[in-house]
Design a protein around this motif. Structure first.
Motif, PDB file in Angstrom:
ATOM      1  N   GLY A 191      11.572 -21.026  15.180  1.00  0.00           N
ATOM      2  CA  GLY A 191      11.587 -19.638  15.673  1.00  0.00           C
ATOM      3  C   GLY A 191      11.252 -18.630  14.573  1.00  0.00           C
ATOM      4  O   GLY A 191      11.023 -17.453  14.848  1.00  0.00           O
ATOM      5  N   LEU A 192      11.232 -19.073  13.319  1.00  0.00           N
ATOM      6  CA  LEU A 192      10.879 -18.170  12.208  1.00  0.00           C
ATOM      7  C   LEU A 192       9.421 -18.432  11.836  1.00  0.00           C
ATOM      8  O   LEU A 192       9.077 -19.522  11.377  1.00  0.00           O
ATOM      9  N   LYS A 193       8.589 -17.419  12.081  1.00  0.00           N
ATOM     10  CA  LYS A 193       7.138 -17.645  11.876  1.00  0.00           C
ATOM     11  C   LYS A 193       6.533 -16.544  11.015  1.00  0.00           C
ATOM     12  O   LYS A 193       6.797 -15.361  11.255  1.00  0.00           O
ATOM     13  N   ILE A 194       5.700 -16.958  10.045  1.00  0.00           N
ATOM     14  CA  ILE A 194       4.954 -15.943   9.274  1.00  0.00           C
ATOM     15  C   ILE A 194       3.749 -15.548  10.127  1.00  0.00           C
ATOM     16  O   ILE A 194       2.844 -16.359  10.365  1.00  0.00           O
ATOM     17  N   ILE A 195       3.766 -14.301  10.625  1.00  0.00           N
ATOM     18  CA  ILE A 195       2.678 -13.894  11.521  1.00  0.00           C
ATOM     19  C   ILE A 195       1.626 -13.042  10.808  1.00  0.00           C
ATOM     20  O   ILE A 195       0.514 -12.889  11.294  1.00  0.00           O
ATOM     21  N   LYS A 196       1.989 -12.481   9.661  1.00  0.00           N
ATOM     22  CA  LYS A 196       1.013 -11.740   8.846  1.00  0.00           C
ATOM     23  C   LYS A 196       1.260 -12.117   7.385  1.00  0.00           C
ATOM     24  O   LYS A 196       2.413 -12.193   6.952  1.00  0.00           O
ATOM     25  N   SER A 197       0.196 -12.307   6.630  1.00  0.00           N
ATOM     26  CA  SER A 197       0.366 -12.650   5.215  1.00  0.00           C
ATOM     27  C   SER A 197      -0.851 -12.173   4.435  1.00  0.00           C
ATOM     28  O   SER A 197      -1.984 -12.545   4.748  1.00  0.00           O
ATOM     29  N   GLN A 198      -0.628 -11.332   3.451  1.00  0.00           N
ATOM     30  CA  GLN A 198      -1.749 -10.807   2.657  1.00  0.00           C
ATOM     31  C   GLN A 198      -1.262 -10.386   1.274  1.00  0.00           C
ATOM     32  O   GLN A 198      -0.104  -9.994   1.122  1.00  0.00           O
ATOM     33  N   SER A 199      -2.157 -10.423   0.304  1.00  0.00           N
ATOM     34  CA  SER A 199      -1.752 -10.048  -1.056  1.00  0.00           C
ATOM     35  C   SER A 199      -1.677  -8.534  -1.229  1.00  0.00           C
ATOM     36  O   SER A 199      -2.547  -7.788  -0.773  1.00  0.00           O
ATOM     37  N   GLY A 200      -0.660  -8.093  -1.940  1.00  0.00           N
ATOM     38  CA  GLY A 200      -0.537  -6.690  -2.354  1.00  0.00           C
ATOM     39  C   GLY A 200      -0.532  -6.616  -3.875  1.00  0.00           C
ATOM     40  O   GLY A 200      -0.142  -5.601  -4.450  1.00  0.00           O
ATOM     41  N   ASP A 201      -0.966  -7.717  -4.527  1.00  0.00           N
ATOM     42  CA  ASP A 201      -1.194  -7.766  -5.973  1.00  0.00           C
ATOM     43  C   ASP A 201       0.012  -7.329  -6.823  1.00  0.00           C
ATOM     44  O   ASP A 201      -0.162  -6.845  -7.933  1.00  0.00           O
ATOM     45  N   PHE A 202       1.213  -7.451  -6.288  1.00  0.00           N
ATOM     46  CA  PHE A 202       2.441  -7.112  -6.999  1.00  0.00           C
ATOM     47  C   PHE A 202       2.571  -5.611  -7.298  1.00  0.00           C
ATOM     48  O   PHE A 202       3.388  -5.231  -8.137  1.00  0.00           O
ATOM     49  N   THR A 203       1.741  -4.761  -6.677  1.00  0.00           N
ATOM     50  CA  THR A 203       1.849  -3.323  -6.991  1.00  0.00           C
ATOM     51  C   THR A 203       2.386  -2.538  -5.789  1.00  0.00           C
ATOM     52  O   THR A 203       2.196  -2.933  -4.639  1.00  0.00           O
ATOM     53  N   ARG A 204       3.012  -1.396  -6.093  1.00  0.00           N
ATOM     54  CA  ARG A 204       3.593  -0.552  -5.054  1.00  0.00           C
ATOM     55  C   ARG A 204       2.504   0.004  -4.137  1.00  0.00           C
ATOM     56  O   ARG A 204       2.639   0.009  -2.922  1.00  0.00           O
ATOM     57  N   SER A 205       1.408   0.476  -4.759  1.00  0.00           N
ATOM     58  CA  SER A 205       0.350   1.113  -3.957  1.00  0.00           C
ATOM     59  C   SER A 205      -0.275   0.117  -2.979  1.00  0.00           C
ATOM     60  O   SER A 205      -0.478   0.428  -1.803  1.00  0.00           O
ATOM     61  N   GLN A 206      -0.535  -1.110  -3.447  1.00  0.00           N
ATOM     62  CA  GLN A 206      -1.149  -2.082  -2.528  1.00  0.00           C
ATOM     63  C   GLN A 206      -0.149  -2.622  -1.514  1.00  0.00           C
ATOM     64  O   GLN A 206      -0.513  -2.958  -0.396  1.00  0.00           O
ATOM     65  N   GLY A 207       1.126  -2.662  -1.905  1.00  0.00           N
ATOM     66  CA  GLY A 207       2.164  -3.063  -0.948  1.00  0.00           C
ATOM     67  C   GLY A 207       2.179  -2.086   0.217  1.00  0.00           C
ATOM     68  O   GLY A 207       2.267  -2.477   1.392  1.00  0.00           O
ATOM     69  N   LYS A 208       2.058  -0.815  -0.096  1.00  0.00           N
ATOM     70  CA  LYS A 208       2.060   0.230   0.954  1.00  0.00           C
ATOM     71  C   LYS A 208       0.824   0.083   1.848  1.00  0.00           C
ATOM     72  O   LYS A 208       0.926   0.072   3.077  1.00  0.00           O
ATOM     73  N   GLU A 209      -0.345  -0.027   1.185  1.00  0.00           N
ATOM     74  CA  GLU A 209      -1.610  -0.140   1.945  1.00  0.00           C
ATOM     75  C   GLU A 209      -1.607  -1.329   2.906  1.00  0.00           C
ATOM     76  O   GLU A 209      -1.983  -1.199   4.074  1.00  0.00           O
ATOM     77  N   VAL A 210      -1.189  -2.480   2.409  1.00  0.00           N
ATOM     78  CA  VAL A 210      -1.221  -3.694   3.243  1.00  0.00           C
ATOM     79  C   VAL A 210      -0.214  -3.568   4.384  1.00  0.00           C
ATOM     80  O   VAL A 210      -0.498  -3.933   5.525  1.00  0.00           O
ATOM     81  N   MET A 211       0.960  -2.986   4.092  1.00  0.00           N
ATOM     82  CA  MET A 211       1.963  -2.825   5.158  1.00  0.00           C
ATOM     83  C   MET A 211       1.437  -1.871   6.231  1.00  0.00           C
ATOM     84  O   MET A 211       1.679  -2.094   7.430  1.00  0.00           O
ATOM     85  N   GLU A 212       0.699  -0.847   5.816  1.00  0.00           N
ATOM     86  CA  GLU A 212       0.108   0.080   6.805  1.00  0.00           C
ATOM     87  C   GLU A 212      -0.802  -0.699   7.759  1.00  0.00           C
ATOM     88  O   GLU A 212      -0.774  -0.481   8.973  1.00  0.00           O
ATOM     89  N   GLN A 213      -1.600  -1.612   7.178  1.00  0.00           N
ATOM     90  CA  GLN A 213      -2.502  -2.424   8.020  1.00  0.00           C
ATOM     91  C   GLN A 213      -1.705  -3.322   8.960  1.00  0.00           C
ATOM     92  O   GLN A 213      -2.023  -3.433  10.139  1.00  0.00           O
ATOM     93  N   PHE A 214      -0.645  -3.953   8.429  1.00  0.00           N
ATOM     94  CA  PHE A 214       0.208  -4.814   9.276  1.00  0.00           C
ATOM     95  C   PHE A 214       0.727  -4.013  10.473  1.00  0.00           C
ATOM     96  O   PHE A 214       0.782  -4.504  11.601  1.00  0.00           O
ATOM     97  N   LEU A 215       1.119  -2.753  10.192  1.00  0.00           N
ATOM     98  CA  LEU A 215       1.754  -1.949  11.245  1.00  0.00           C
ATOM     99  C   LEU A 215       0.749  -1.364  12.239  1.00  0.00           C
ATOM    100  O   LEU A 215       1.132  -0.703  13.200  1.00  0.00           O
ATOM    101  N   LYS A 216      -0.519  -1.598  11.972  1.00  0.00           N
ATOM    102  CA  LYS A 216      -1.553  -1.168  12.935  1.00  0.00           C
ATOM    103  C   LYS A 216      -2.130  -2.375  13.663  1.00  0.00           C
ATOM    104  O   LYS A 216      -2.969  -2.234  14.542  1.00  0.00           O
TER     105      LYS A 216
END
Ligand code: AHR
Length: 326
Positions: A191-216
Motif C-alpha cells: 500500500g506504500l507506493k512511490i508515485i513521483k520521484s525526481q532529483s532536486g540536486d540536494f538544493t532548496r531551490s530545486q526542491g521547491k521547483e520539483v515539488m511545484e511540478q509534482f503538485l501540478k
C-alpha cells in the motif's frame, strides 16, 4: 664593528633557518614535530548540512594546529579531480575527499596511491573496481538512513500512502543509498507506493521547483507523503506546498534526512514531521584518525561511523532547537 656584529647575527639566523629546512622543518604538530598538512576537497555549499561540514573540518584543523589546504569544487567532479592532483603535487600528508558522485575516481586515486598519500573519504562513498585505492571512509550509513525513514513512515503514517520522492544529486552515494534503503523496507508494504520521484540536486531551490511540478501532475491528490533525501529540498518543498494551498505536515507528511536546525524548527511548528540525522560534524573524528596515523604511526582504520538519531515531534523541543549548532 657594529656593522660586523649585525652581519654575524644575520648570517647565524640564515644558518639556523637552513638547518631547520634540512631537518625537514621543526614545527609543532606531527611526527618529529612537523606540522601535519591535509588537503581537503569539499563538494561545495549546496546545503546547510554541507556548510556545517566545512566549518567542522576547518575549525577543528585550526584548533589542532593542522595546516588545511581547502578546495571548494562547486559541485563539479572535474574540480575535485584537479584539487586532488594539486594536493599530490604539493605532497600533503593526507588527502581528504568528500566525493560529489560515486564513480569516476579510479585514475586520480591510483595517482594518490602511487604518491603514497593516503586518501580518506568523508561523508560519501565511491565505487571502485579494486581494493586499496582509499584508506578509510568516515561518515554515515546512508542506506540505513533510507531504511530509518521508511520505518518511520510505516509506524507513523500506516500501510497506505502515495509517496513523492525528492532525490539527491544524481549519481551521488547518498542519493543512491537513501533510495535503496527506503525501497528495501517499503517493498513488503504494497500500500506504500512511490508515485513521483525526481532529483532536486540536494538544493532548496530545486526542491521547491520539483515539488511545484509534482503538485501540478495528474497524481497530485494521491501524494500523502514527501520523502526528501535532504532537509534543504524538503524546506523548498514546504514553500511549494504552502503556495499550492495545502498544509505541509498535515495534508502532506514530510520526512527527510540531515537534521539541520531549520528543519527542527519546521517540525516544532508542525510544518514537517521527521528528519533522519546525518552528522556533518566529523572534523574531530577525521583528525583523530589523521593524528594517530601521523603522530603515533597507527594504521588508518577502514571505517569510522558517525552516531546518528531520528528526530520528530516526540523528541524535538525548543531546547533541542536552541542547542542545535547547524
Ligand atoms: O552527503 C551528504 C548530503 O549532502 C546531505 O544530506 C546533503 O544535505 C548534502 O548536500
Amino acid at each position: 664593528m657594529k656593522k660586523l656584529l649585525t652581519l654575524f647575527v644575520v648570517s647565524m639566523m640564515v644558518f639556523a633557518v637552513s638547518c631547520k629546512k634540512q631537518d625537514g622543518g621543526v614545527q609543532e604538530g606531527g611526527a618529529q614535530g612537523a606540522k601535519i598538512r591535509v588537503g581537503f576537497s569539499q563538494i561545495g555549499a549546496e546545503s546547510d548540512w554541507r556548510k556545517a561540514s566545512t566549518v567542522s573540518i576547518q575549525e577543528e584543523a585550526a584548533k589542532r594546529g593542522i595546516e588545511l589546504l581547502f578546495s571548494d569544487a562547486q559541485q563539479k567532479q572535474e574540480n575535485q579531480i584537479k584539487a586532488v592532483r594539486s594536493f599530490i603535487a604539493q605532497d600533503v600528508d593526507v588527502i581528504c575527499l568528500a566525493p560529489v558522485v560515486a564513480t569516476g575516481w579510479e585514475d586520480v586515486l591510483k595517482e594518490a596511491k602511487a604518491a603514497k598519500i593516503p586518501v580518506i573519504l568523508i561523508d560519501r562513498k565511491v565505487t571502485v573496481s579494486e581494493d586499496g585505492l582509499y584508506s578509510c571512509y568516515i561518515g554515515s550509513d546512508c542506506t540505513e538512513e533510507g531504511r530509518k525513514a521508511a520505518r518511520w513512515v510505516i509506524e507513523n503514517v500506516g500501510e497506505n500512502a502515495g509517496i513523492a520522492e525528492l532525490v539527491g544529486t544524481v549519481g551521488s552515494g547518498p542519493a543512491i543509498e537513501r533510495k535503496k534503503g527506503f525501497e528495501e523496507i517499503i517493498k513488503d508494504h504494497p500500500g506504500l507506493k512511490i508515485i513521483k520521484s525526481q532529483s532536486g540536486d540536494f538544493t532548496r531551490s530545486q526542491g521547491k521547483e520539483v515539488m511545484e511540478q509534482f503538485l501540478k501532475s495528474p497524481e497530485k491528490d494521491q501524494i500523502k507523503v514527501l520523502y526528501a533525501h535532504n532537509d534543504d529540498m524538503a524546506l523548498g518543498a514546504i514553500q511549494a506546498i504552502e503556495e499550492a494551498g495545502k498544509v505541509p505536515g498535515k495534508d502532506i507528511i514530510i520526512i527527510s534526512c540531515d537534521g539541520v536546525k531549520e528543519m527542527f524548527k519546521m517540525i516544532l511548528a508542525g510544518k514537517a514531521n521527521c528528519t533522519v540525522e546525518c552528522n556533518p560534524m566529523i572534523g574531530p573524528q577525521l583528525y583523530d584518525v589523521i593524528e594517530s596515523y601521523k603522530k603515533e604511526g597507527q594504521p588508518i582504520p577502514p571505517r569510522v561511523e558517525s552516531i546518528e538519531g531520528v528526530f520528530d515531534s516526540k523528541n524535538i523541543t525548543q531546547e533541542v532547537v536552541d542547542g542545535r549548532r547547524y
